[in-house]
Design an enzyme around this catalytic site. Structure first.
Site, mmCIF file in Angstrom:
data_model
loop_
_atom_site.group_PDB
_atom_site.id
_atom_site.type_symbol
_atom_site.label_atom_id
_atom_site.label_comp_id
_atom_site.label_asym_id
_atom_site.label_seq_id
_atom_site.Cartn_x
_atom_site.Cartn_y
_atom_site.Cartn_z
ATOM 1 N N TYR A 9 14.077 13.148 28.987
ATOM 2 C CA TYR A 9 12.622 12.314 28.812
ATOM 3 C C TYR A 9 11.839 12.521 29.751
ATOM 4 O O TYR A 9 11.611 11.668 30.851
ATOM 5 C CB TYR A 9 12.842 11.202 28.748
ATOM 6 C CG TYR A 9 14.170 10.734 27.455
ATOM 7 C CD1 TYR A 9 14.057 11.204 26.644
ATOM 8 C CD2 TYR A 9 14.233 9.895 27.108
ATOM 9 C CE1 TYR A 9 15.060 11.729 25.114
ATOM 10 C CE2 TYR A 9 15.657 9.379 25.766
ATOM 11 C CZ TYR A 9 16.133 10.225 25.239
ATOM 12 O OH TYR A 9 15.951 10.383 24.613
ATOM 13 N N GLY A 18 8.952 5.486 11.455
ATOM 14 C CA GLY A 18 7.694 5.286 11.433
ATOM 15 C C GLY A 18 7.706 4.676 9.295
ATOM 16 O O GLY A 18 6.654 4.361 9.515
ATOM 17 N N GLY A 50 13.173 5.028 10.614
ATOM 18 C CA GLY A 50 13.020 5.943 9.685
ATOM 19 C C GLY A 50 12.105 6.701 10.362
ATOM 20 O O GLY A 50 11.089 7.316 9.401
#
Length: 382
Positions: free
Chosen positions: A84, A236, A234
């Site tokens: 990340y 957004g 989901g």
């Protein structure tokens, strides 16, 4: 702190759990055991990935404040990954936990590889790489041990037993406490369990993505493996914020459910869910989160946040208890005061349409599968 709903004495002398959102209540974090023999963690986890997006979108000060706020609120499960932001995310987390390590349960993913430009280079989960990645994560995080260590994906060309065996070695050396898996299918989960007990499986699960229900979820429960559910909104879709012509610059733009006619149809169904949420006095996101939490006490809901203002809203979802008739009549029970204040997702591929069939007042949620699921994540559950 264990959660216990406060009681009030109602007329007739019967003790009942508070259901009035206007009554004064102290918010308390619900706790759970992660896996049958795992540690006690908060039912809500903080996903830190968004904090390490494109440089222009980063706000390190706000991210650090968000992590601190989450820990202060009782969210002790912090999810990060060595890929990340090429280590940036672990460095952010380290700024907070160096003074409060005892409050944080660190879940770290490894294996993802990207170039300096951010291009996806694949995944490396060979045993030597696993142990190498762990050394760098321990250094960046500034800790002596990682609580939960898991491959971000499994490589079909590397035996599961080899990858898991390397983590088992790290556990034996005292560098890792618990073994986790991410986006694994049923066969991979069982193979890993034969090498070393798996504490948790992180995998996408939401009202819009329910492919784990036929086989993966039952297998995890059979084996005593906890579920860390991600992708709860989901990507957004279940926030209600997307429009029929979204501009998505990240990997969500490649999601079949967010493209073309699929998106148009799905937004129509989301409008129905929005009406249900409105009838309960909660937001659409809170309803989506509460639904996941209602699927079992062995499920931890991972919520991605990069702003501290989101913490209170997400905590309120713990107080929303969907009844059996929630989707039919829009009813929820609130047990406490309502207070408002990068790897490509392979499991995202099969879900191109969220189908909500209206039968009278009842709304039945199903998933329409229109694309092929990669074998590495499909197993027999697709």
């Amino acid at each position: 702190m264990r959660y216990s709903p406060r009681l009030r004495r109602c007329r007739g002398g019967r003790d009942v759990a508070l259901q009035n959102p206007c009554e004064e209540q102290e918010l308390m974090m619900k706790m759970m055991h992660l896996g049958v023999d795992g540690p006690e963690v908060s039912r809500l986890g903080l996903g830190c990935m968004r904090m390490s997006g494109p440089l222009a979108s980063r706000n390190d000060a706000e991210s650090v404040a968000t992590i601190m706020g989450a820990l202060d609120a009782g969210l002790n499960f912090l999810d990060t990954g060595d890929y990340y932001g090429a280590g940036h995310n672990e460095t952010l987390v380290s700024q907070v936990i160096r003074h409060r390590r005892e409050k944080a349960f660190l879940s770290v993913k490894f294996g993802g590889m990207r170039s300096a430009s951010g291009a996806y280079l694949g995944i490396d989960v060979r045993p030597a790489a696993v142990k190498n990645f762990a050394v760098y994560s321990l250094q960046r995080l500034g800790v002596d041990v990682i609580d939960l260590y898991q491959p971000g994906r499994l490589d079909p060309d590397v035996p599961v037993e080899d990858t898991v065996g390397a983590v088992a070695d790290l556990i034996a050396e005292g560098k890792v406490r618990y073994l986790g898996l991410s986006e694994a299918n049923t066969q991979q989960l069982r193979a890993a369990q034969r090498v070393h007990p798996v504490t948790a499986l992180q995998i996408e699960y939401s009202l819009a993505t329910r492919f784990i229900e036929p086989e993966i979820l039952p297998a995890a429960r059979e084996l005593g493996v906890g579920i860390v559910a991600d992708g709860i909104t989901g990507h957004g879709l279940l926030t209600g914020a997307l429009t029929a012509d979204p501009t998505l610059s990240d990997q969500r733009g490649r999601s079949p459910r967010l493209q073309g006619d699929n998106l148009v149809r799905n937004l129509e169904k989301v409008d129905l869910l929005r009406e249900i949420a409105g009838g309960t006095g909660c937001s659409l996101t809170q309803l989506a989160l509460a639904w996941v939490l209602s699927r079992g006490q062995d499920i931890l809901a991972l919520v991605g946040m990069s702003r501290r203002a989101r913490i209170a809203e997400n905590l309120e979802a713990l107080d929303i208890v969907p009844t059996d008739s929630t989707l039919a009549e829009g009813h929820c029970i609130r047990t406490r005061r309502h207070r408002r204040g990068p790897l490509p997702r392979r499991t995202d591929a099969p879900v191109s349409s969220l189908a909500l069939t209206v039968v009278g007042q009842a709304i039945v949620v199903t998933v329409v599968v229109k694309t092929v699921v990669p074998e590495t994540v499909r197993g027999s559950a697709a």
